[in-house]
Design a protein around this motif. Structure first.
Motif, PDB file in Angstrom:
ATOM      1  N   ARG A   1     -27.975  46.554  18.739  1.00  0.00           N
ATOM      2  CA  ARG A   1     -26.774  46.056  18.078  1.00  0.00           C
ATOM      3  C   ARG A   1     -27.111  44.846  17.250  1.00  0.00           C
ATOM      4  O   ARG A   1     -27.804  43.948  17.715  1.00  0.00           O
TER       5      ARG A   1
ATOM      6  N   ASP B   1     -29.426  51.149   6.016  1.00  0.00           N
ATOM      7  CA  ASP B   1     -28.740  51.223   7.300  1.00  0.00           C
ATOM      8  C   ASP B   1     -27.352  50.614   7.152  1.00  0.00           C
ATOM      9  O   ASP B   1     -27.171  49.654   6.408  1.00  0.00           O
ATOM     10  N   ARG B   2     -26.382  51.166   7.875  1.00  0.00           N
ATOM     11  CA  ARG B   2     -25.034  50.602   7.835  1.00  0.00           C
ATOM     12  C   ARG B   2     -24.367  50.853   9.182  1.00  0.00           C
ATOM     13  O   ARG B   2     -24.642  51.857   9.836  1.00  0.00           O
ATOM     14  N   PRO B   3     -23.484  49.970   9.598  1.00  0.00           N
ATOM     15  CA  PRO B   3     -22.791  50.159  10.872  1.00  0.00           C
ATOM     16  C   PRO B   3     -21.904  51.401  10.831  1.00  0.00           C
ATOM     17  O   PRO B   3     -21.269  51.691   9.823  1.00  0.00           O
ATOM     18  N   GLU B   4     -21.901  52.139  11.936  1.00  0.00           N
ATOM     19  CA  GLU B   4     -21.044  53.318  12.060  1.00  0.00           C
ATOM     20  C   GLU B   4     -20.911  53.623  13.539  1.00  0.00           C
ATOM     21  O   GLU B   4     -21.855  53.466  14.302  1.00  0.00           O
ATOM     22  N   SER B   5     -19.745  54.046  13.949  1.00  0.00           N
ATOM     23  CA  SER B   5     -19.527  54.370  15.355  1.00  0.00           C
ATOM     24  C   SER B   5     -18.725  55.655  15.451  1.00  0.00           C
ATOM     25  O   SER B   5     -17.703  55.814  14.789  1.00  0.00           O
ATOM     26  N   TRP B   6     -19.194  56.582  16.269  1.00  0.00           N
ATOM     27  CA  TRP B   6     -18.478  57.836  16.492  1.00  0.00           C
ATOM     28  C   TRP B   6     -17.681  57.726  17.790  1.00  0.00           C
ATOM     29  O   TRP B   6     -18.072  56.967  18.687  1.00  0.00           O
TER      30      TRP B   6
ATOM     31  N   GLU C   1     -24.861  55.305  -4.396  1.00  0.00           N
ATOM     32  CA  GLU C   1     -24.731  54.457  -3.223  1.00  0.00           C
ATOM     33  C   GLU C   1     -26.091  53.882  -2.832  1.00  0.00           C
ATOM     34  O   GLU C   1     -27.117  54.512  -3.015  1.00  0.00           O
TER      35      GLU C   1
ATOM     36  N   ARG D   1     -17.529  64.119  16.855  1.00  0.00           N
ATOM     37  CA  ARG D   1     -17.759  63.660  15.484  1.00  0.00           C
ATOM     38  C   ARG D   1     -16.454  63.102  14.933  1.00  0.00           C
ATOM     39  O   ARG D   1     -15.378  63.584  15.281  1.00  0.00           O
ATOM     40  N   PRO D   2     -16.527  62.118  14.056  1.00  0.00           N
ATOM     41  CA  PRO D   2     -15.303  61.601  13.434  1.00  0.00           C
ATOM     42  C   PRO D   2     -14.588  62.698  12.647  1.00  0.00           C
ATOM     43  O   PRO D   2     -15.233  63.515  11.989  1.00  0.00           O
ATOM     44  N   ASN D   3     -13.302  62.729  12.725  1.00  0.00           N
ATOM     45  CA  ASN D   3     -12.467  63.684  11.975  1.00  0.00           C
ATOM     46  C   ASN D   3     -12.843  65.134  12.223  1.00  0.00           C
ATOM     47  O   ASN D   3     -12.744  65.964  11.326  1.00  0.00           O
TER      48      ASN D   3
END
Length: 143
Positions: free
Chosen positions: A141, A11-16, A7, A40-42
Protein backbone atom coordinates in the motif's frame (compact mmCIF):
# COMPACT_ATOMS: atom_id res chain seq x y z
CA UNK A 1 -14.47 6.83 -24.47
CA UNK A 2 -10.93 8.13 -23.92
CA UNK A 3 -8.22 7.06 -26.31
CA UNK A 4 -6.08 4.50 -24.39
CA UNK A 5 -2.98 5.57 -26.32
CA UNK A 6 -3.35 9.11 -24.94
CA UNK A 7 -3.45 7.93 -21.30
CA UNK A 8 -0.27 7.81 -19.26
CA UNK A 9 0.90 4.22 -18.82
CA UNK A 10 1.62 4.02 -15.08
CA UNK A 11 0.62 2.27 -11.88
CA UNK A 12 -2.55 3.74 -10.40
CA UNK A 13 -4.67 3.01 -7.33
CA UNK A 14 -7.64 0.71 -7.93
CA UNK A 15 -9.72 -1.49 -5.68
CA UNK A 16 -12.17 -4.23 -6.63
CA UNK A 17 -15.10 -5.18 -4.36
CA UNK A 18 -14.15 -7.69 -1.64
CA UNK A 19 -17.11 -9.61 -0.25
CA UNK A 20 -15.12 -11.30 2.50
CA UNK A 21 -11.67 -12.34 3.69
CA UNK A 22 -10.46 -15.41 5.56
CA UNK A 23 -7.06 -15.73 7.21
CA UNK A 24 -5.41 -18.98 6.13
CA UNK A 25 -2.22 -18.32 8.09
CA UNK A 26 -1.28 -15.45 10.39
CA UNK A 27 1.17 -15.41 13.27
CA UNK A 28 4.01 -13.22 14.54
CA UNK A 29 6.24 -13.93 11.52
CA UNK A 30 6.66 -11.42 8.70
CA UNK A 31 4.12 -12.82 6.20
CA UNK A 32 0.46 -13.82 6.34
CA UNK A 33 -1.78 -15.64 3.85
CA UNK A 34 -5.44 -14.86 3.33
CA UNK A 35 -8.22 -15.74 0.92
CA UNK A 36 -10.39 -12.92 -0.48
CA UNK A 37 -13.79 -13.51 -2.09
CA UNK A 38 -14.29 -10.76 -4.66
CA UNK A 39 -16.06 -9.56 -7.76
CA UNK A 40 -15.09 -7.43 -10.73
CA UNK A 41 -16.32 -3.83 -10.66
CA UNK A 42 -19.62 -3.35 -12.50
CA UNK A 43 -19.92 -7.09 -13.19
CA UNK A 44 -23.48 -7.59 -11.99
CA UNK A 45 -24.58 -11.20 -12.12
CA UNK A 46 -21.09 -12.67 -12.36
CA UNK A 47 -20.12 -15.24 -9.77
CA UNK A 48 -17.63 -14.10 -7.10
CA UNK A 49 -14.13 -15.56 -7.32
CA UNK A 50 -11.32 -16.22 -4.87
CA UNK A 51 -7.85 -14.69 -4.81
CA UNK A 52 -5.06 -15.72 -2.45
CA UNK A 53 -3.17 -12.78 -1.00
CA UNK A 54 0.30 -13.06 0.52
CA UNK A 55 0.70 -10.07 2.81
CA UNK A 56 4.29 -8.85 3.10
CA UNK A 57 5.57 -5.55 4.51
CA UNK A 58 7.89 -5.04 1.54
CA UNK A 59 11.64 -5.27 1.14
CA UNK A 60 14.59 -3.10 0.27
CA UNK A 61 17.24 -4.25 -2.21
CA UNK A 62 20.61 -2.60 -2.83
CA UNK A 63 22.50 -2.49 -6.11
CA UNK A 64 25.96 -1.49 -4.86
CA UNK A 65 28.51 -0.70 -7.59
CA UNK A 66 32.08 0.19 -6.67
CA UNK A 67 34.56 2.46 -8.44
CA UNK A 68 35.64 -0.44 -10.68
CA UNK A 69 32.01 -1.16 -11.76
CA UNK A 70 31.85 -4.35 -9.68
CA UNK A 71 28.48 -5.28 -8.17
CA UNK A 72 28.30 -6.42 -4.54
CA UNK A 73 26.59 -9.82 -4.25
CA UNK A 74 26.10 -12.18 -1.34
CA UNK A 75 25.63 -15.95 -1.16
CA UNK A 76 22.69 -16.94 1.06
CA UNK A 77 21.16 -20.34 1.73
CA UNK A 78 17.50 -20.49 0.63
CA UNK A 79 15.69 -23.53 2.00
CA UNK A 80 12.85 -23.72 -0.61
CA UNK A 81 15.44 -23.81 -3.42
CA UNK A 82 17.79 -26.14 -1.49
CA UNK A 83 20.65 -23.98 -2.78
CA UNK A 84 22.98 -21.24 -1.67
CA UNK A 85 21.97 -18.48 -4.11
CA UNK A 86 23.95 -15.46 -5.27
CA UNK A 87 21.87 -12.36 -4.47
CA UNK A 88 21.96 -8.61 -4.11
CA UNK A 89 21.89 -7.42 -0.47
CA UNK A 90 18.26 -7.10 0.60
CA UNK A 91 16.02 -7.27 3.61
CA UNK A 92 12.47 -6.91 4.90
CA UNK A 93 11.06 -3.50 5.82
CA UNK A 94 9.90 -4.73 9.19
CA UNK A 95 9.39 -1.52 11.12
CA UNK A 96 6.03 -1.59 12.96
CA UNK A 97 3.41 0.58 11.32
CA UNK A 98 5.40 1.20 8.15
CA UNK A 99 3.36 0.33 5.08
CA UNK A 100 5.98 1.12 2.48
CA UNK A 101 9.67 0.55 1.97
CA UNK A 102 10.39 4.21 1.83
CA UNK A 103 11.55 6.31 4.70
CA UNK A 104 13.15 9.69 5.09
CA UNK A 105 16.29 7.83 6.03
CA UNK A 106 16.60 5.35 3.16
CA UNK A 107 20.34 5.97 3.08
CA UNK A 108 20.90 4.63 6.59
CA UNK A 109 18.61 1.64 5.90
CA UNK A 110 20.73 0.83 2.85
CA UNK A 111 23.89 1.09 4.94
CA UNK A 112 22.39 -1.22 7.58
CA UNK A 113 21.58 -3.80 4.87
CA UNK A 114 25.10 -3.80 3.36
CA UNK A 115 27.40 -3.56 6.35
CA UNK A 116 26.41 -6.60 8.47
CA UNK A 117 26.11 -8.95 5.51
CA UNK A 118 29.17 -7.90 3.53
CA UNK A 119 31.41 -5.71 5.64
CA UNK A 120 31.08 -2.95 3.01
CA UNK A 121 29.87 0.60 3.55
CA UNK A 122 27.70 2.45 1.06
CA UNK A 123 27.70 6.01 -0.20
CA UNK A 124 24.63 8.13 -1.08
CA UNK A 125 22.40 6.56 -3.76
CA UNK A 126 22.00 7.87 -7.28
CA UNK A 127 18.37 6.64 -7.53
CA UNK A 128 15.76 5.21 -5.16
CA UNK A 129 12.99 3.47 -7.08
CA UNK A 130 10.13 2.02 -5.01
CA UNK A 131 7.79 -0.57 -6.44
CA UNK A 132 5.94 -3.62 -5.18
CA UNK A 133 7.56 -6.96 -5.92
CA UNK A 134 4.36 -8.20 -7.52
CA UNK A 135 0.91 -6.73 -7.14
CA UNK A 136 -0.61 -10.17 -7.58
CA UNK A 137 1.21 -11.81 -4.70
CA UNK A 138 1.93 -9.09 -2.18
CA UNK A 139 -0.04 -6.70 -0.08
CA UNK A 140 1.54 -3.33 -0.79
CA UNK A 141 0.00 0.00 0.00
CA UNK A 142 1.28 3.42 -0.88
CA UNK A 143 1.72 5.73 2.07
Amino acid sequence: MADPASETFADRPESWPVLGSEDLHRDSWVVALRSDLMTRPNADGEAPFRRLVLEHPGAAVVLAIDEEDRVLCLAQYRHPAQHRLVELPAGVCDHPGRTRCRSRNASSRRRRRCRPRSGHRSSPPTARPATPASGSTTSWRAA
